[in-house]
Design an enzyme around this catalytic site. Structure first.
Site, mmCIF file in Angstrom:
data_model
loop_
_atom_site.group_PDB
_atom_site.id
_atom_site.type_symbol
_atom_site.label_atom_id
_atom_site.label_comp_id
_atom_site.label_asym_id
_atom_site.label_seq_id
_atom_site.Cartn_x
_atom_site.Cartn_y
_atom_site.Cartn_z
ATOM 1 N N GLU A 42 -7.534 -15.211 -37.890
ATOM 2 C CA GLU A 42 -7.423 -13.776 -38.166
ATOM 3 C C GLU A 42 -8.011 -13.434 -39.534
ATOM 4 O OE1 GLU A 42 -3.998 -14.999 -35.474
ATOM 5 O OE2 GLU A 42 -5.026 -15.796 -37.221
ATOM 6 N N PRO A 251 -13.974 -34.401 -35.817
ATOM 7 C CA PRO A 251 -12.686 -34.161 -35.150
ATOM 8 C C PRO A 251 -11.998 -32.913 -35.687
ATOM 9 C CG PRO A 251 -12.483 -35.947 -36.741
ATOM 10 C CD PRO A 251 -13.940 -35.600 -36.662
ATOM 11 N N ARG A 252 -11.257 -32.257 -34.825
ATOM 12 C CA ARG A 252 -10.506 -31.069 -35.240
ATOM 13 C C ARG A 252 -9.527 -31.407 -36.360
ATOM 14 N NH1 ARG A 252 -10.597 -25.646 -35.752
ATOM 15 N NH2 ARG A 252 -8.536 -24.698 -35.452
ATOM 16 N N GLY A 290 -13.737 -28.676 -44.266
ATOM 17 C CA GLY A 290 -14.563 -27.610 -44.818
ATOM 18 C C GLY A 290 -16.058 -27.815 -44.712
ATOM 19 N N GLU A 291 -16.521 -28.681 -43.810
ATOM 20 C CA GLU A 291 -17.956 -28.959 -43.728
ATOM 21 C C GLU A 291 -18.561 -28.620 -42.364
ATOM 22 O OE1 GLU A 291 -19.236 -32.237 -46.865
ATOM 23 O OE2 GLU A 291 -18.169 -33.139 -45.167
ATOM 24 N N ASN A 316 -13.356 -22.606 -30.927
ATOM 25 C CA ASN A 316 -14.196 -21.428 -31.131
ATOM 26 C C ASN A 316 -15.684 -21.740 -30.944
ATOM 27 O OD1 ASN A 316 -15.369 -19.076 -31.958
ATOM 28 N ND2 ASN A 316 -14.378 -18.991 -33.956
ATOM 29 N N PRO A 317 -16.329 -21.196 -29.888
ATOM 30 C CA PRO A 317 -17.767 -21.435 -29.716
ATOM 31 C C PRO A 317 -18.628 -20.472 -30.517
ATOM 32 C CG PRO A 317 -16.959 -20.142 -27.884
ATOM 33 C CD PRO A 317 -15.755 -20.424 -28.765
ATOM 34 N N LEU A 318 -17.998 -19.483 -31.162
ATOM 35 C CA LEU A 318 -18.770 -18.498 -31.913
ATOM 36 C C LEU A 318 -19.333 -19.087 -33.203
ATOM 37 C CD1 LEU A 318 -16.466 -15.366 -31.503
ATOM 38 C CD2 LEU A 318 -18.388 -16.083 -30.070
ATOM 39 N N GLU A 319 -18.642 -20.070 -33.773
ATOM 40 C CA GLU A 319 -19.114 -20.654 -35.031
ATOM 41 C C GLU A 319 -20.481 -21.315 -34.872
ATOM 42 O OE1 GLU A 319 -15.860 -23.117 -36.212
ATOM 43 O OE2 GLU A 319 -14.719 -21.449 -37.071
#
Length: 406
Positions: A42, A251-252, A290-291, A316-319
């Site tokens: 958000e 990895p997430r 953060g990479e 998220n596929p938008l990134e």
């Protein structure tokens, strides 16, 4: 409960009072617009709205509250430095009547926006009592949530009736909100479509591009337990036809790096968190924070995880789309159905059923750079059409202010 969260590292030392609505800093003079974003997703989606608000209302202060340490850190990293004196961050008070009242009486916002589904009954009731107009920004309501609200129609009417305006993220969300009796509902689009691109260290990107020049490379992003073993299988399938292949696994949860390396079997694997370089022909586990912007820019071919193994849900596929990647996802993407459908219809995303499908897709794009570039352009182009959403959202929020706000 707050002290327990503090001991677990989930609250900020020295800022616990904010969670009880206590703030010793004075309220800035003039108009104040309050936005509340629960967590990272958000917060990312409203960053462009903050800029649009600041531009459209030069005299107003913007107060952004969040509920997690991660979102606070993200804001500190991603907020435009030119907005540092215009945007204040605080942790949202817990939804206790006295704490909500103390927070609102201190800040006295002239208008408020709650992002997505962050509807706290006591905060909303306190806003209504004080005549503070509230807008639901990028509102979402799933079929499951609608069914639950239908069991308590009186409570639903009371809660949603406190909203002066709702901007839903999709027409389906808008329809569900209208079924609950919500008024002033529009569906201009999902703010996540207009979020800023993930950042990357330019010097490190240049170094890695130079280091890996000429090598076939692809990325498995935001993978979850069980998927990495499948990615190793895909790598082994591909490497015979693509000498020097580098598969990057991001990895997430980076803390799983050691466990993922243990699954490599006979495949060469290196871990970035240990300072290990990309293997000459193998898998590079980038178990760092953060990479992601770096890896999407470096690779151009991206599989997005939490989608191959049920129940999945997707990530998220938008990134990657925003950075012009050709994208593949597995069949388990229930949390991102609309985004997957939109990118698929634009020709920027493929849905693969299993590891055989994924290997064939990666092989095809490694052999055909023109197809990869066309998919990436289609993905990024699908998002560019939504660039005006932050400005429209800011205008809707400012329309809630009294007529003499300027």
């Amino acid at each position: 409960m707050l002290l327990l969260r503090l001991r677990r590292g989930k609250e900020a030392p020295g800022r616990l009072a904010e969670r009880r609505g206590i703030d010793r800093t004075p309220r800035p003079p003039g108009r104040l617009v309050w936005l509340h974003a629960a967590s990272v997703g958000e917060t990312m989606s409203v960053l462009p709205v903050l800029a649009s608000l600041a531009e459209a209302s030069p005299g107003a202060t913007i107060l952004l509250t969040t509920g997690t340490l991660t979102s606070a850190r993200l804001l500190a990293q991603r907020l435009d430095p030119t907005l540092a004196n215009r945007v204040l961050h605080r942790f949202v008070p817990l939804d206790v009547p006295a704490w909500a009242a103390r927070f609102l009486d201190h800040w006295r916002p002239d208008a408020a926006g709650f992002v997505e589904s962050e509807l706290w009954p006591n905060l909303l009731a306190a806003c209504r009592t004080r005549g503070i107009p509230v807008m639901l920004v990028n509102g979402r309501l799933s079929d499951r949530s609608l069914a639950r609200w239908r069991r308590v129609p009186g409570t639903a009417r009371h809660l949603f009736g406190a909203l002066a305006r709702i901007q839903a993220r999709s027409e389906s969300d808008a329809d569900r909100l209208r079924e609950l009796g919500c008024r002033c509902v529009t569906a201009p689009g999902d703010l996540k479509l207009a979020a800023p691109a993930l950042p990357a260290d330019k010097a490190e990107l240049h170094r890695l591009r130079t280091l890996l020049e000429g090598r076939p490379i692809w990325l498995a992003a935001s993978t979850h337990p069980g998927e990495e073993a499948l990615i190793f299988q895909v790598h082994r399938t591909l490497q015979a036809n693509h000498p020097g292949l580098l598969t990057i696994v991001a990895p997430r949860h980076p803390e799983r790096g050691a466990a993922i390396a243990a699954e490599a079997g006979g495949t060469a694997a290196g871990r970035r968190s240990l300072g290990e370089p990309p293997p000459a022909d193998g898998v590079w586990i980038v178990d760092t924070l953060g990479e992601m912007g770096l890896w999407y820019r470096l690779c151009g071919i991206a599989f997005v995880g939490r989608s191959l193994i049920a129940p999945g849900g997707g990530q998220n596929p938008l990134e990657p789309a925003r950075l012009g990647c050709a994208i593949a996802v597995g069949p388990q993407t229930g949390n991102f159905t609309d985004h997957v459908a939109m990118l698929g219809a634009a020709g920027g995303l493929a849905v693969v059923r299993d590891t055989s499908d994924l290997a064939a897709w990666v092989d095809r794009l490694l052999r055909d750079p023109a197809q990869r570039q066309a998919m990436g352009a289609a993905a990024s182009g699908a998002l560019q059409r939504h660039g005006d959403l932050p400005g429209r959202t800011a205008s809707a929020l400012l329309d809630l202010l009294p007529a003499d706000w300027a």
